[in-house]
Design a protein around this motif. Structure first.
Motif, PDB file in Angstrom:
ATOM      1  N   TRP A  36     -27.551 -42.230 -40.412  1.00 35.00           N
ATOM      2  CA  TRP A  36     -26.575 -42.644 -41.414  1.00 35.00           C
ATOM      3  C   TRP A  36     -25.209 -42.046 -41.086  1.00 35.00           C
ATOM      4  CZ3 TRP A  36     -27.827 -46.129 -45.105  1.00 35.00           C
ATOM      5  CH2 TRP A  36     -29.184 -46.352 -45.345  1.00 35.00           C
ATOM      6  N   ARG A  38     -20.951 -42.331 -42.642  1.00 34.63           N
ATOM      7  CA  ARG A  38     -20.194 -42.732 -43.823  1.00 34.63           C
ATOM      8  C   ARG A  38     -18.709 -42.753 -43.503  1.00 34.63           C
ATOM      9  NH1 ARG A  38     -21.170 -37.370 -47.661  1.00 34.63           N
ATOM     10  NH2 ARG A  38     -19.797 -35.929 -46.493  1.00 34.63           N
ATOM     11  N   ARG A  45     -14.976 -42.731 -39.708  1.00 34.98           N
ATOM     12  CA  ARG A  45     -16.417 -42.731 -39.922  1.00 34.98           C
ATOM     13  C   ARG A  45     -16.992 -41.428 -39.367  1.00 34.98           C
ATOM     14  NH1 ARG A  45     -19.781 -48.128 -38.597  1.00 34.98           N
ATOM     15  NH2 ARG A  45     -18.020 -48.886 -39.848  1.00 34.98           N
ATOM     16  N   ASP A  89     -18.643 -37.023 -51.627  1.00 31.48           N
ATOM     17  CA  ASP A  89     -19.650 -37.840 -50.942  1.00 31.48           C
ATOM     18  C   ASP A  89     -19.363 -39.333 -51.098  1.00 31.48           C
ATOM     19  OD1 ASP A  89     -22.119 -35.510 -52.077  1.00 31.48           O
ATOM     20  OD2 ASP A  89     -21.264 -35.661 -50.056  1.00 31.48           O
ATOM     21  N   ALA A  91     -18.210 -42.777 -50.433  1.00 34.71           N
ATOM     22  CA  ALA A  91     -17.909 -43.439 -49.162  1.00 34.71           C
ATOM     23  C   ALA A  91     -18.770 -44.692 -49.031  1.00 34.71           C
ATOM     24  CB  ALA A  91     -18.199 -42.503 -47.991  1.00 34.71           C
ATOM     25  N   TYR A  93     -21.611 -46.056 -46.819  1.00 34.79           N
ATOM     26  CA  TYR A  93     -22.628 -45.481 -45.947  1.00 34.79           C
ATOM     27  C   TYR A  93     -23.206 -46.571 -45.042  1.00 34.79           C
ATOM     28  CZ  TYR A  93     -22.508 -41.057 -48.410  1.00 34.79           C
ATOM     29  OH  TYR A  93     -22.101 -39.843 -48.921  1.00 34.79           O
ATOM     30  N   TYR A  94     -23.237 -46.274 -43.755  1.00 33.05           N
ATOM     31  CA  TYR A  94     -23.692 -47.230 -42.765  1.00 33.05           C
ATOM     32  C   TYR A  94     -24.961 -46.726 -42.080  1.00 33.05           C
ATOM     33  CZ  TYR A  94     -19.007 -49.228 -43.137  1.00 33.05           C
ATOM     34  OH  TYR A  94     -17.848 -49.793 -43.589  1.00 33.05           O
ATOM     35  N   GLY A 112     -23.206 -51.788 -44.378  1.00 34.57           N
ATOM     36  CA  GLY A 112     -22.685 -50.726 -45.237  1.00 34.57           C
ATOM     37  C   GLY A 112     -23.054 -50.894 -46.696  1.00 34.57           C
ATOM     38  N   GLN A 114     -21.999 -49.118 -50.573  1.00 33.17           N
ATOM     39  CA  GLN A 114     -21.042 -48.230 -51.243  1.00 33.17           C
ATOM     40  C   GLN A 114     -21.764 -47.194 -52.093  1.00 33.17           C
ATOM     41  OE1 GLN A 114     -17.461 -48.241 -51.187  1.00 33.17           O
ATOM     42  NE2 GLN A 114     -17.770 -46.293 -52.270  1.00 33.17           N
TER      43      GLN A 114
END
Length: 119
Positions: A36, A38, A45, A89, A91, A93-94, A112, A114
């Motif tokens: 992961w 973010r 990133r 935190d 962001a 998240y990918y 991604g 949110q």
């Protein structure tokens, strides 16, 4: 084709928890690592956590002790349990995976999800 699909993002109060999930699908032969990252507004990133094929995990210092990454090898899924969430935190998240598909060895990304933490 290979796809990574994330789920589980949302809005949570500071101190709360969320669990992100990511499923990899398609012509996958094997997956090396999953993880992961973010990206917050106006920032680059950054790595959050990764888990290797041998279950070796790595975390960003900012999330150690609060986030836990885990992997379901049979289902090609990776999870991120996020506890004690902080405003910082927040962001997108990918999900990321390094894998061998039927056609190529490559690095793949999800679209991604949110995560918003209210203070």
């Amino acid at each position: 084709q290979v796809q990574l699909v994330e789920s589980g993002g949302g809005l949570v109060q500071a101190g709360g928890s969320l669990r992100l999930s990511c499923a990899a699908s398609g012509d996958i032969v094997s997956i090396n690592f999953m993880g992961w990252y973010r990206q917050a507004p106006g920032k680059q990133r950054e790595l959050v956590a990764t888990v290797s094929s041998s279950n070796y995990t790595r975390y960003a210092d900012s999330v150690k002790g609060r986030f836990t990454i885990s992997r379901d090898y049979a289902k090609n899924k990776v999870y991120l349990q996020m506890n004690s969430l902080k405003f910082e935190d927040t962001a997108v998240y990918y999900c990321n995976a390094g894998l061998l598909s039927r056609y190529t060895l490559g690095d793949y990304w999800g679209q991604g999800t949110q995560v918003t933490v209210s203070s």
